[in-house]
Design a protein around this motif. Structure first.
Motif, PDB file in Angstrom:
ATOM      1  N   PRO A 168      -2.877   1.816 -11.351  1.00  0.00           N
ATOM      2  CA  PRO A 168      -1.858   0.822 -11.763  1.00  0.00           C
ATOM      3  C   PRO A 168      -0.824   0.567 -10.658  1.00  0.00           C
ATOM      4  O   PRO A 168      -0.129   1.509 -10.237  1.00  0.00           O
ATOM      5  N   VAL A 169      -0.742  -0.681 -10.225  1.00  0.00           N
ATOM      6  CA  VAL A 169       0.171  -1.022  -9.126  1.00  0.00           C
ATOM      7  C   VAL A 169       1.615  -0.711  -9.502  1.00  0.00           C
ATOM      8  O   VAL A 169       2.405  -0.246  -8.679  1.00  0.00           O
ATOM      9  N   ARG A 170       1.941  -0.952 -10.773  1.00  0.00           N
ATOM     10  CA  ARG A 170       3.337  -0.758 -11.200  1.00  0.00           C
ATOM     11  C   ARG A 170       3.754   0.709 -11.150  1.00  0.00           C
ATOM     12  O   ARG A 170       4.932   1.023 -11.057  1.00  0.00           O
ATOM     13  N   LEU A 171       2.761   1.580 -11.221  1.00  0.00           N
ATOM     14  CA  LEU A 171       3.069   3.012 -11.190  1.00  0.00           C
ATOM     15  C   LEU A 171       3.464   3.453  -9.777  1.00  0.00           C
ATOM     16  O   LEU A 171       4.340   4.310  -9.611  1.00  0.00           O
ATOM     17  N   GLY A 172       2.809   2.862  -8.775  1.00  0.00           N
ATOM     18  CA  GLY A 172       3.142   3.145  -7.377  1.00  0.00           C
ATOM     19  C   GLY A 172       3.302   4.632  -7.102  1.00  0.00           C
ATOM     20  O   GLY A 172       2.468   5.444  -7.505  1.00  0.00           O
ATOM     21  N   TRP A 174       5.736   6.497  -8.266  1.00  0.00           N
ATOM     22  CA  TRP A 174       6.577   7.136  -9.291  1.00  0.00           C
ATOM     23  C   TRP A 174       6.051   8.511  -9.711  1.00  0.00           C
ATOM     24  O   TRP A 174       6.856   9.455  -9.871  1.00  0.00           O
ATOM     25  N   ASN A 225      -0.890   7.844  -3.857  1.00  0.00           N
ATOM     26  CA  ASN A 225       0.202   7.457  -4.758  1.00  0.00           C
ATOM     27  C   ASN A 225       0.766   8.578  -5.613  1.00  0.00           C
ATOM     28  O   ASN A 225       1.982   8.636  -5.811  1.00  0.00           O
ATOM     29  N   ARG A 264       6.051   0.259  -1.841  1.00  0.00           N
ATOM     30  CA  ARG A 264       5.561   0.079  -3.207  1.00  0.00           C
ATOM     31  C   ARG A 264       6.485   0.799  -4.205  1.00  0.00           C
ATOM     32  O   ARG A 264       7.346   1.584  -3.793  1.00  0.00           O
ATOM     33  N   ALA A 265       6.268   0.510  -5.474  1.00  0.00           N
ATOM     34  CA  ALA A 265       7.144   1.060  -6.532  1.00  0.00           C
ATOM     35  C   ALA A 265       7.261   2.571  -6.403  1.00  0.00           C
ATOM     36  O   ALA A 265       6.283   3.253  -6.131  1.00  0.00           O
ATOM     37  N   ARG A 347      16.553  -5.806  -4.463  1.00  0.00           N
ATOM     38  CA  ARG A 347      15.315  -5.036  -4.598  1.00  0.00           C
ATOM     39  C   ARG A 347      14.473  -5.129  -3.322  1.00  0.00           C
ATOM     40  O   ARG A 347      13.903  -4.137  -2.857  1.00  0.00           O
TER      41      ARG A 347
END
Lengths: 472, 44
Positions: A168-172, A174, A225, A264-265, A347
């Motif tokens: 998941p790209v949004r997870l980056g 994190w 990631n 990235r996130a 951002r």
């Protein structure tokens, strides 16, 4: 007006010098023999940063670090070396876990606590600074996953194995940030931080999570990631002049690997967690925290928690507070840069300048853990001979002792100050170079860096204050 | 409640000196920003 300012500054310095030194009744008095008060080092460091800023603004008019230039010095590294390193990583992991579970539960006699907190957490980043991402070669869970993938590829017919899920790209990054925060919690907050068997169980749980993650999302996407240590050590290794690329070794200028860091996130969060947790390590040893923490603990006891839970909750608040304070300081600098104009949003800027925090994370790491590595690292000499603490002497070094005299407390202080200054000047240079690439107008680029200078001076002063407070 | 540690000023007053460089840079930043705004108004 222009004459009054230097006079006022001189007056403050003289007044501070004639006032009595800070009392240190609440702790051991440091054995440092410094020629000037410690706070004057913070002033000197700030002056170095200001002078560096002026030099960058006048002597560095064009971006120089945005393009990565590398030169191959060793092509065709034998595959067997990679397999060998992986096997060594798995073997060491196994020994540490076994020692933790089966050995003496005294933290000083068992290999596991020293290996985890000194070798793994401190020596690996130090090695990454010089040699590049060495952890990737020895990463035990990567080695196991690759071995399983290799065996499955030979046993199963082609196409029989399902394709991994898309990460998941949004997870980056994190998951990496969260993992480092949890590790820091265990190290700095948990009352059982030195329990060898607990450390071994946590290491096994960590490895299991990594193996499941890699099997779901693929080995490389997961390692890039979500493997907290793999991602963090890889981030620090971007400072190094060496890079292990595929099966070749390339050289590059130090720091030049950082500008290509993709924002990235979770990237900013990861670096802020690294700096913030180290900050708390120093802060928690100072008199200010030791004045506040008992009251905070008492408040939680009054609410109904046990003394142990209350203490851990108080320290958790301190830990998270330090991470948020570091993040807030960085975002303050970004908010200031935004006022310079050219339509960049906060951002975007936060991501574009995230790599400038990496040398600071390194500087904080060196400053806070250099003495731990220098002194407690020597314990490895007897722990490898007696990893379980059961009286064995495998290599004949079980009687080795720690030499506390190889470097004085004053020497440690100079290393700490030097690391902080060099790290922040490096961060300033990276930020200046990125600003020249981001802003169309060179004057706007310089103006934007007024804010970054403020952030860097803030981090330097904070770092020296923490070291000073914990030395008292 | 945590007491204000005024009576223990000897323990922490040097901590304020670590803040001084930051304050100086912030003041300088404010002056620069003010001069820039004034310059922008003059240019217009």
């Amino acid at each position: 007006m222009r004459r009054r300012l230097p006079v006022a500054v001189a007056a403050v310095v003289v007044a501070a010098l004639v006032l009595p030194a800070a009392a240190s009744a609440h702790g051991l008095v440091g054995k440092q023999d410094l020629p000037i008060p410690r706070w004057l080092f913070a002033w000197g460091a700030a002056m170095v940063l200001v002078l560096s800023f002026v030099a960058l603004a006048t002597l560095w008019p064009r971006p120089r670090m945005q393009e990565l230039r590398e030169r191959v010095v060793w092509a065709g590294i034998p595959r067997v070396l990679e397999v060998l390193c992986g096997a060594v990583g798995v073997a060491v992991f196994g020994i540490v876990v076994y020692a933790g579970l089966a050995g003496s539960q005294s933290p000083l006699e068992n290999l596991a606590p020293t290996f985890v907190y000194v070798v793994f957490w401190v020596a690996v980043p130090f090695a990454s600074l010089l040699l590049g991402d060495v952890f990737r070669a020895f990463n035990p869970w990567r080695a196991v996953a690759r071995a399983v993938a290799w065996a499955a590829g030979r046993v199963m017919p082609a196409g029989a194995l399902p394709e991994p899920l898309a990460y998941p790209v949004r997870l980056g990054r994190w998951p990496a940030a969260a993992g480092i925060l949890v590790f820091a919690w265990v190290e700095l907050v948990s009352v059982n931080r030195d329990d060898p068997s607990l450390l071994a169980i946590l290491a096994l749980a960590y490895a299991a999570v990594q193996l499941v993650g890699m099997s779901l999302y693929g080995i490389d996407p997961w390692l890039r990631n979500a493997d907290p240590f793999g991602v963090f050590f890889g981030l620090l290794a971007r400072v190094a002049p060496l890079r292990w690329r595929d099966r070749s070794l390339v050289v590059r200028r130090p720091l030049s690997g950082l500008p290509s860091l993709d924002p990235r996130a979770g990237t900013v969060a990861l670096v802020c967690v690294a700096i913030g947790t180290t900050t708390f390590d120093g802060f928690s040893m100072g008199t200010l925290w030791n004045d506040v923490a008992p009251d905070l603990q008492q408040w939680f006891i009054d609410v109904g928690l046990s003394a142990q839970d209350a203490l851990q909750l108080a320290f958790t608040i301190g830990l998270v507070g330090c991470v948020l304070a570091v993040y807030g300081l960085y975002r303050l600098g970004i908010a200031g840069m935004r006022t310079v104009g050219e339509g960049h949003d906060a951002r975007e800027l936060a991501g574009l300048f995230a790599h400038t925090l990496v040398p600071i994370a390194f500087a904080y790491l060196v400053a806070h853990y250099f003495s731990l590595l220098g002194y407690q690292g020597q314990a490895l000499a007897y722990l490898v001979s007696d990893p379980l603490g059961d009286g064995s002497n495998l290599f004949g070094t079980a009687a080795a002792t720690i030499d506390y005299g190889w470097i004085s407390a004053t020497g440690v202080w100079y290393v700490q100050v030097g690391a902080l200054v060099v790290g922040h000047v490096a961060g300033l240079a990276l930020a200046h170079d990125r600003a020249l690439a981001v802003y169309r107008d060179p004057q706007a680029a310089t103006r934007s860096q007024y804010w970054m200078l403020t952030v860097m001076v803030g981090f330097t002063s904070l770092g020296l204050w923490l070291l000073s407070a914990s030395a008292q | 409640m945590t007491e204000l540690p005024i009576a223990h000023i000897g323990h922490w007053w040097t901590s304020l000196l670590y803040l001084a460089p930051v304050l100086l840079v912030v003041v300088w930043l404010a002056v620069q920003s003010w001069r820039q705004r004034r310059q922008d108004r003059t240019d217009r």
